[in-house]
Enzyme design. Sequence first.
Site, PDB file in Angstrom:
ATOM      1  N   ASP A  21       0.777  -1.078  -0.004  1.00  8.78           N
ATOM      2  CA  ASP A  21      -0.123   0.108   0.027  1.00  8.78           C
ATOM      3  C   ASP A  21       0.709   1.137  -0.007  1.00  8.78           C
ATOM      4  O   ASP A  21       1.748   1.512   0.717  1.00  8.78           O
ATOM      5  CB  ASP A  21      -0.884   0.067   1.375  1.00  8.78           C
ATOM      6  N   ASP A 116      -3.594   2.215  -5.542  1.00  9.71           N
ATOM      7  CA  ASP A 116      -2.331   2.148  -4.969  1.00  9.71           C
ATOM      8  C   ASP A 116      -2.214   1.188  -3.793  1.00  9.71           C
ATOM      9  O   ASP A 116      -1.330   1.028  -2.990  1.00  9.71           O
ATOM     10  CB  ASP A 116      -2.242   3.625  -4.002  1.00  9.71           C
ATOM     11  N   GLU A 117      -2.885   0.060  -4.170  1.00 12.03           N
ATOM     12  CA  GLU A 117      -2.937  -1.093  -3.087  1.00 12.03           C
ATOM     13  C   GLU A 117      -3.040  -2.494  -4.013  1.00 12.03           C
ATOM     14  O   GLU A 117      -3.862  -2.525  -4.666  1.00 12.03           O
ATOM     15  CB  GLU A 117      -4.107  -0.914  -2.296  1.00 12.03           C
TER      16      GLU A 117
HETATM   17  P1  TTP Z   1      -5.348   5.075   0.827  1.00 11.72           P
HETATM   18  O1  TTP Z   1      -4.396   4.010   0.567  1.00 11.72           O
HETATM   19  O2  TTP Z   1      -6.664   4.741   1.520  1.00 11.72           O
HETATM   20  O3  TTP Z   1      -4.642   6.223   1.634  1.00 11.72           O
HETATM   21  P2  TTP Z   1      -3.167   7.209   1.227  1.00 11.72           P
HETATM   22  O4  TTP Z   1      -2.438   6.198   0.199  1.00 11.72           O
HETATM   23  O5  TTP Z   1      -3.393   8.407   0.664  1.00 11.72           O
HETATM   24  O6  TTP Z   1      -2.615   7.029   2.745  1.00 11.72           O
HETATM   25  P3  TTP Z   1      -2.034   5.719   3.458  1.00 11.72           P
HETATM   26  O7  TTP Z   1      -0.549   6.201   3.584  1.00 11.72           O
HETATM   27  O8  TTP Z   1      -2.694   5.679   4.818  1.00 11.72           O
HETATM   28  O9  TTP Z   1      -2.124   4.446   2.607  1.00 11.72           O
HETATM   29  O10 TTP Z   1      -5.943   5.578  -0.602  1.00 11.72           O
HETATM   30  C1  TTP Z   1      -5.150   5.717  -1.643  1.00 11.72           C
HETATM   31  C2  TTP Z   1      -5.484   7.021  -2.677  1.00 11.72           C
HETATM   32  O11 TTP Z   1      -6.896   6.746  -2.982  1.00 11.72           O
HETATM   33  C3  TTP Z   1      -5.291   8.091  -1.885  1.00 11.72           C
HETATM   34  O12 TTP Z   1      -3.809   8.743  -2.034  1.00 11.72           O
HETATM   35  C4  TTP Z   1      -6.406   9.042  -2.686  1.00 11.72           C
HETATM   36  C5  TTP Z   1      -7.416   8.335  -3.124  1.00 11.72           C
HETATM   37  N1  TTP Z   1      -8.647   8.124  -2.200  1.00 11.72           N
HETATM   38  C6  TTP Z   1      -9.678   8.974  -2.359  1.00 11.72           C
HETATM   39  O13 TTP Z   1      -9.711   9.708  -3.600  1.00 11.72           O
HETATM   40  N2  TTP Z   1     -10.823   9.118  -1.482  1.00 11.72           N
HETATM   41  C7  TTP Z   1     -10.785   8.355  -0.432  1.00 11.72           C
HETATM   42  O14 TTP Z   1     -12.010   8.450   0.353  1.00 11.72           O
HETATM   43  C8  TTP Z   1      -9.950   7.519  -0.021  1.00 11.72           C
HETATM   44  C9  TTP Z   1      -9.773   6.669   1.131  1.00 11.72           C
HETATM   45  C10 TTP Z   1      -8.728   7.302  -0.776  1.00 11.72           C
HETATM   46 MG    MG Z   2      -2.131   4.088   0.518  1.00 18.73          MG
END
Ligand code: TTP
Ligand code: MG
Length: 363
Positions: A21, A116-117
Site C-alpha cells: 500500500d 495504490d494497493e
Molecule cells: P489510501 O491508501 O486509503 O490512502 P493513502 O495512500 O493516501 O494514505 P496511506 O498512507 O494511509 O495509505 O488511498 C489511496 C489513494 O486513493 C489516496 O491517496 C487518494 C485516493 N482516495 C480518495 O480519493 N478518496 C478516499 O476517500 C480515499 C480513502 C482514498
Molecule cells: Mg495508501
Amino acid sequence: MYSSLCVVMSDEKVRKIIHVDMDCFYAAVEMRDNPSYRGRPLAVGGHEKQRGVLSTCNYEARKFGIRSAMPTGQALKLCPHLLVVPGRMQVYKQASQHIREIFSRYTTLIEPLSLDEAFLDVTDSEQCQGSATLIAEAIRRDIFNELQLTASAGVAPVKFLAKVASDMNKPNGQYVIPPEKVQQVVDKLPLEKIPGVGKVSLEKLHQAGFYLCEDVKNSDYRELLLRFGRLGASLWKKSHGIDRREVVVERERKSVGVERTFSENISTYDECWQVIEHKLFPELETRLLKVSPEKAIIKQGIKLKFADFQLTTIEHIHPELELDYFKDLLRDILKRQQGREIRLLGLNVMLKPEEQTKQLSFF
Ligand code: TTP
Ligand code: MG
C-alpha cells in the site's frame, strides 16, 4: 467446529501473501513533483463532484486530524495553513501502472485493490531465495528507486493479516507475521483493525464486551452466530487467523459493489432507503473513487436477498453514480417483495471498460 476448521487448514499449503500500500499516495506524488510542497501540511482536493472533500493528505497534515474524504472546509478549520492542491489523476494512474509492472517481476498472482494497493501471492516465487520478507523489501526498494515514492508492506500467510500488517509500520515500513506468530498477533488485534468492521458493528461488538480478537476467539460460537449472524461467523474465523480467500488475478475490474447482511431483517422502503443513503451509498462512493476515480460507470443497480434466501437484482443504464437514481430502482425492486422480509441489501455499479474510457477522453 474449531477442530474441523483446523483439519481443513492443515490440508492446505501455507501461503505467503504480501499486501503493498503506497504511503499517502496522491499527496506523495504531488510532493515528489513539487519540492515546495514538502515538509508542510498538504492535501489533495477531491475530483469532479467531490470537489468539496479531500482525496488524501500527507502525514504532516494527519497530525492535525485531517483524513481522506474530509470536507475541505473542516480540514482548513483544523489546520488553517493547510495547502490544498488539485489532483492529477493521469499522473497517479501512470504511477499505479508502473507499480504493477514492478509487482509482476516477482509474481504473476497480483490482485490490485485500487490504484495504490494490491495483494500478491508469492508462495511459489523463486526470487530472493523465496523469502516473502525479502521480496517485499525488494518491491519497496524498486518502487522508491524508480518512482521516488514510498510504499508500506505487510507479509502474512492470509490476506486479511497481510493487509493489517501493511498498516503496522506505515509510512515506509513493513511488518511480517510468520505462520507461527499468527495467533499471538491476532489475539491482541483490536476488532476495528479488521477490514470490513464498520463503526456500527464495532459499537455493537463493544456493547457485547468484544474488543480484541481474543475476546471473539474465546466466546461461544453459537451465541456469536445468533447475535451477529454472518459478521459473527467471519470474525470467529479471523480471530483464529483463518481467511481462506485466495489472491484473485483479475484482468480488469468490471464492477464495484457494497452490501450489508442484517442481523435483524428489515422490510420497509424507508428502512432500506436509510441504509442506502447513510451507509451503502457513501461506502460505494469511496470505493468507486479508489477504483475508478473518473467515476465512469455504465450501470448502477441494487441487489436484495429476501428472508427465504431468494436473490434478486435490478439495474439501469446510467453514466454516473447518483444517489437519487437509486430511489426508483428501490421502489421497483421492492415490488418483488411479496411480503417477505429482507436479509441483505447491496448496491453495485458496472464500470466502463478501460479501453472505452480512454477512447472517449481521447476524442
Ligand atoms: P489510501 O491508501 O486509503 O490512502 P493513502 O495512500 O493516501 O494514505 P496511506 O498512507 O494511509 O495509505 O488511498 C489511496 C489513494 O486513493 C489516496 O491517496 C487518494 C485516493 N482516495 C480518495 O480519493 N478518496 C478516499 O476517500 C480515499 C480513502 C482514498
Ligand atoms: Mg495508501
